[in-house]
Design an enzyme around this catalytic site. Structure first.
Site, PDB file in Angstrom:
ATOM      1  N   HIS A  69       5.341 -32.157 -25.644  1.00  0.00           N
ATOM      2  CA  HIS A  69       5.409 -30.849 -24.993  1.00  0.00           C
ATOM      3  C   HIS A  69       5.691 -29.730 -25.985  1.00  0.00           C
ATOM      4  O   HIS A  69       6.107 -28.647 -25.604  1.00  0.00           O
ATOM      5  CB  HIS A  69       6.502 -30.854 -23.917  1.00  0.00           C
ATOM      6  CG  HIS A  69       6.145 -31.628 -22.695  1.00  0.00           C
ATOM      7  ND1 HIS A  69       5.798 -32.954 -22.739  1.00  0.00           N
ATOM      8  CD2 HIS A  69       6.076 -31.260 -21.387  1.00  0.00           C
ATOM      9  CE1 HIS A  69       5.543 -33.377 -21.511  1.00  0.00           C
ATOM     10  NE2 HIS A  69       5.693 -32.370 -20.677  1.00  0.00           N
ATOM     11  N   GLU A 107      -5.727 -30.613 -15.387  1.00  0.00           N
ATOM     12  CA  GLU A 107      -6.130 -29.515 -16.267  1.00  0.00           C
ATOM     13  C   GLU A 107      -7.621 -29.509 -16.594  1.00  0.00           C
ATOM     14  O   GLU A 107      -8.258 -28.454 -16.601  1.00  0.00           O
ATOM     15  CB  GLU A 107      -5.309 -29.533 -17.564  1.00  0.00           C
ATOM     16  CG  GLU A 107      -3.858 -29.094 -17.397  1.00  0.00           C
ATOM     17  CD  GLU A 107      -2.926 -30.223 -16.992  1.00  0.00           C
ATOM     18  OE1 GLU A 107      -3.407 -31.369 -16.814  1.00  0.00           O
ATOM     19  OE2 GLU A 107      -1.716 -29.967 -16.846  1.00  0.00           O
TER      20      GLU A 107
END
Lengths: 361, 331
Positions: free
Chosen positions: B130, B61
């Site tokens: 998450h 990312e």
């Protein structure tokens, strides 16, 4: 390289076509650029010590050949991005001493209107994208500039500079992987001055025996190690990478060995503690890239000692004039605090006028 | 009969239209191309637009978002997908330093027209790593825009305006909403020929006179359900205001509803500490103090990391029942 091998390597790299094509004026211009960078920084240092400049001042003195040699190879669709030791690259791409000096003084007439400071010079009109303060943080951006060049179908590349201390940052490895994976025309140039702030390379980086750039093998990327004392060697080595980027859209990792004469920044109180005075003296006396290029040009009969003195004198006068310009320039106005945050607000578009963007007071 | 499509389909339609609208729009993210999207948002787009426009990124990312920021400086309009917005944290330096401050530090010479989108929600049984809701964290940074659409109509209109925006827009969705259906007119039903929702405009989702439930994201859906209960069981007519975008913020709409109902509750799935509700309630206190008949309440997720066990995790997020119960304390 030791000085005794200089004549041999100089001849070897001087014959490279990219160097053989240089005119006498081109060579003098390279010298002038290096000298201008040095005099600019010496002048800024003087004003830092006098208290007119604050914050960080990361000097490039000793490394000028790297920016000047490599940037001299670039064309219209080639881009440059670097870290916080950015004065040399800025002047090498053609930014003026006035705008650069005014910026470190925090003045309105600075290249970033006094909002960036020493570490954050930008000149998009010269394909110069900073000037970035976080170690290694600019390396994905460098890959992105190369992605942009490729996406737009241009024949170009991005020279993305970083220090040897940046090679252990995760973002750099992610950028290397993307560059190799997606065939991005980016050239990562590690300016290895031997120290990540006060920690020597030996104490900070694990790497193959062949050098730092050999880490590229892990990404199936081409690499090379270059001696940064010689402008001829830098141009010959970097040009191979530029051609690879232009012709094959392939990245390269380069390590250019260099040395900073000063500390990590002017605020580095231990600059003569984590390395010996003898080591610094030796580099200044025997491996200074400006001295080396000057001697090369005198040896070639391109300039005389007096010509050099004149170049030095002119650069010193230009730097003094830039400091004078900076001193006389106004500080930014308080009203400018909220400019340059959102493009849409600055341009007074409908999007910029919709909703509250700022929440102070 | 108005057309109904899901949030996911509406989002995809918006992306597809922007790929058609501007050759410089490129979608990049993990599994967005050949896999058709981890949550199927980008399904079919790679097949339609090909390798140049829809690109699978490695799990990297910081690398690919930083790369998108660099490319955007040259006029590319990258739309980066985060499989979960929780993963923004590994790209934090790129998203906070590089995207948000390059314009300022260059004295306005640069702009970064990037969109970073993905689901930013808890409540799906995937544990704390998450389940982050970072809208307050990114909205804290001047230079960034944060958008949080709660229904299919808005998600389409807002993704289109976000991609056309010349500043970085962090677009936060919800996996829980992806399957939600709602009315989204097709382009030929619209006078303008396309659906654009401006960033920075809130929307009254339900008119009411007794109390204002102000919310963003999925908390809007919970608030609407709570409003139904309040009306049916307690004869309390709640107004529900969906902020839609966090920064820029529609301050005027907030004050209008408070001045109308004199009671305000902020509902969000964010954490309470320096959450969006903290900002909004402070603004209400400063600007509409005399209009208030009761203190402003904040209903947030529990101030704890997301619990894995489903029955407990559900209790961590604002439920319609909790919203009703708390609202009754000020009515």
């Amino acid at each position: 390289m030791a000085s005794k091998t200089q004549s041999k390597t100089t001849a070897e790299f001087a014959d490279d076509p990219i160097n053989a094509s240089l005119t006498a004026d081109d060579k003098i211009e390279l010298l002038r650029k290096m000298v201008r960078i040095r005099r600019f920084e010496q002048t800024s240092l003087k004003h830092y010590h006098a208290g007119s400049i604050g914050g960080f001042l990361h000097l490039y003195i000793g490394q000028e050949s790297v920016a000047v040699g490599s940037i001299s190879l670039l064309g219209d669709h080639d881009h440059v991005i670097t870290a916080y030791r950015d004065h040399g690259h800025a002047l090498a791409v053609g930014m003026t001493m006035d705008e650069c000096m005014a910026e470190v003084f925090g003045k309105k007439t600075g290249c970033s209107k006094g909002k960036g400071g020493s570490m954050h010079y930008f000149a998009p009109d010269k394909n110069y994208w900073g000037g970035h303060g976080i170690v290694g943080g600019q390396t994905p951006l460098g890959a992105g500039l190369a992605f942009g060049v490729k996406y737009l179908g241009q024949k170009g590349c991005c020279l993305c500079y970083l220090g040897d201390g940046a090679i252990n940052q995760g973002a750099f490895h992610e950028a290397l992987n993307l560059a190799a994976l997606w065939d991005l025309p980016v050239i990562f140039i590690i300016e290895n001055n031997g120290y990540s702030m006060g920690t020597s390379q030996v104490r900070s980086s694990a790497h193959p025996e062949e050098g730092l750039a050999a880490r590229a093998q892990g990404y199936n990327m081409d690499w090379a190690q270059i001696d940064g004392v010689s402008v001829y060697e830098i141009r010959a080595g970097v040009n191979k990478a530029v051609l690879r980027a232009h012709e094959e859209s392939r990245p390269t990792l380069l390590e250019i060995k260099t040395y900073r004469h000063k500390g990590h920044s002017v605020a580095d109180a231990n600059a003569e503690k984590y390395r010996t005075k003898e080591e610094i003296q030796e580099h200044m006396a025997e491996h200074d890239p400006i001295d080396f290029w000057k001697s090369t040009l005198i040896g070639e009969g391109v300039i005389t000692e007096d010509d050099y003195k004149q170049i030095n004198k002119e650069a010193g006068a230009e730097a003094d004039a830039a400091a004078e310009f900076a001193i006389k320039s106004p500080f930014p106005d308080e009203s400018e605090i909220f400019d340059d945050i959102y493009w849409e607000v600055d341009n007074n578009t409908e999007a910029g006028r919709t909703g509250r963007h700022f929440f102070h007071g | 009969m108005p057309r109904e499509i899901t949030y996911r389909e509406a989002l995809r339609e918006g992306l597809d239209e922007e790929l058609a609208h501007d050759d410089n729009v490129v979608i990049i993210g993990e599994e967005v191309a050949e896999y058709n999207g981890a949550y199927k948002v980008t399904e079919g787009l790679w097949k339609k637009w090909g390798d140049k426009r829809v690109i699978d990124a490695p799990i990297s990312e910081a690398g690919f978002i930083g790369m998108g920021i660099g490319a955007s400086m040259l006029g590319i309009r990258p739309v980066m997908e985060l499989m979960f917005y929780s993963f923004a944290y590994v790209a934090f330096d790129q998203m906070m330093n590089n995207a948000a401050t390059c314009r300022y530090m260059s004295g306005g010479l640069i702009n970064v027209p990037i969109v970073v989108r993905g689901p930013a929600n808890g409540g799906t049984n995937v544990g704390a790593t998450h389940s982050h809701t970072p809208e307050n964290i990114f909205a804290n940074m001047p230079g960034l825009k944060v958008v949080s659409p709660s229904d299919p109509y808005d998600v389409k209109g807002l993704i289109k305006s976000s991609i056309r925006d010349n500043d970085p827009v962090y677009f936060m969705e919800s996996t829980v909403l992806y399957g939600m259906a709602g009315e989204v007119p097709s382009n030929d039903e619209l006078d303008e020929g396309e659906l654009i929702v401006p960033i920075g405009k809130a929307k009254v989702k339900r008119e009411g006179a007794d109390i204002s439930l102000i919310a963003h994201g999925r908390a809007v859906v919970s608030s609407l359900a709570a409003a139904d209960i309040l009306a049916e069981k307690y004869n309390i007519n709640a107004e529900v205001l969906d902020l839609r975008s966090i920064r820029p913020l529609d301050e005027q709409a907030i004050m209008e509803t408070v001045r109308k109902t004199h009671r305000a509750v902020y509902v969000e799935e964010n954490k309470p500490f320096c959450g969006i509700g903290a900002q909004v309630s402070s603004m209400i206190m400063e600007q509409a103090f005399d209009d208030l008949d009761a203190p402003v309440l904040r209903i947030t997720s529990a101030d704890a990391p997301a619990f894995y066990s489903p029955p407990i995790e559900k209790l961590q997020l604002p439920t319609p029942e909790e919203i009703v119960e708390r609202s009754l304390t000020i009515c």
